[in-house]
Design an enzyme around this catalytic site. Structure first.
Site, PDB file in Angstrom:
ATOM      1  N   LYS A   1     -29.010  -0.857   9.844  1.00 42.26           N
ATOM      2  CA  LYS A   1     -28.963  -2.183  10.465  1.00 42.26           C
ATOM      3  C   LYS A   1     -28.938  -2.049  11.991  1.00 42.26           C
ATOM      4  O   LYS A   1     -28.688  -0.970  12.543  1.00 42.26           O
ATOM      5  CB  LYS A   1     -27.707  -2.950  10.018  1.00 42.26           C
ATOM      6  CG  LYS A   1     -27.653  -3.331   8.546  1.00 42.26           C
ATOM      7  CD  LYS A   1     -28.656  -4.402   8.183  1.00 42.26           C
ATOM      8  CE  LYS A   1     -28.496  -4.829   6.731  1.00 42.26           C
ATOM      9  NZ  LYS A   1     -28.867  -3.747   5.796  1.00 42.26           N
TER      10      LYS A   1
ATOM     11  N   SER B   1     -34.527  -5.335   4.012  1.00 42.06           N
ATOM     12  CA  SER B   1     -33.802  -6.092   5.029  1.00 42.06           C
ATOM     13  C   SER B   1     -34.183  -5.705   6.455  1.00 42.06           C
ATOM     14  O   SER B   1     -33.801  -6.385   7.400  1.00 42.06           O
ATOM     15  CB  SER B   1     -32.292  -5.920   4.846  1.00 42.06           C
ATOM     16  OG  SER B   1     -31.878  -4.656   5.295  1.00 42.06           O
TER      17      SER B   1
END
EC number: 3.4.21.88
Length: 217
Positions: free
Chosen positions: A174, A137
């Protein structure tokens, strides 16, 4: 940590094979192999069989081993001056587990081992830790599956920084985007949606990502 002060003795052929494998693995992966990985590589079905060989290498002065760490094997140099020089220019960073880059996985807080890096690589301080990334991701940020990320321990971060975030005892890497009523953790891959955290009691920042190390095949 197990150790010995005995002078080095000659290795058997099997001991030398395993010793050379440990050196090669450690150089290529920036961390030593586990007992099970050694057993799998040499088709040794019993972990006790591997441990007995490691015990012999410890006694003969070729390695040290921390039994409480899964990756606790340390290669010993027979050149004391060289060892001192290398030690002064390097630092051991603790690997505290794997972290999900994608769907979060349960954070593993037990030490996996350590990685030795040049002090200048991260301008290292004592508050740096490493984690192994699982998932894709964050590929557009240059963080890939299997990478070793380095993070500085801190509980806050600025808008847009890459953080190691913990959500309900899970960890993920993230981009950090806080707002008045929620936190948005954004991926760097269009295949994934942001993670929205509405209840900040279930959210915390473990650290800010400051570096990444990748094995090149």
């Amino acid at each position: 940590m197990e150790n010995t002060n005995e002078k080095r003795k000659e290795m058997t052929a099997r001991q030398e094979e395993i010793y050379e494998y440990i050196k090669k693995y450690s150089k290529e992966n920036h961390m030593p192999p586990t007992v099970r990985e050694i057993g799998n590589h040499f088709d040794i079905s019993s972990t006790n069989g591997v441990r007995s060989i490691l015990a012999a290498l410890i006694k003969k002065g070729y390695i040290n081993r921390s039994p409480r760490l899964s990756r606790g094997i340390e290669i010993l140099s027979d050149d004391k001056e060289s060892s001192k020089e290398v030690a002064s220019n390097t630092i051991e960073i603790p690997i505290v587990g794997r972290v999900a880059a994608g769907t979060p996985i349960l954070a593993v807080q037990n030490l996996e081992g350590t990685v030795t890096i040049d002090r200048d690589f991260l301008a290292c301080r004592s508050d740096v830790f490493a984690l192994r990334v699982k998932g894709d991701s964050m590929i557009n940020a240059g963080i890939f599956d299997g990478d070793l990320i380095f993070a500085r321990q801190q509980k806050t971060a600025d808008l847009g920084e890459i953080v190691v975030a913990q959500i309900d005892n899970e960890a993920t890497v993230k981009y950090y985007h806080p707002s008045a009523d929620h936190v948005e953790l954004r991926p760097a891959n269009p295949k994934y949606k942001p993670i929205i955290v509405n209840n900040r009691k279930d959210f915390s920042i473990a650290g800010r990502v400051i570096g990444v190390m990748r094995k090149v095949n």
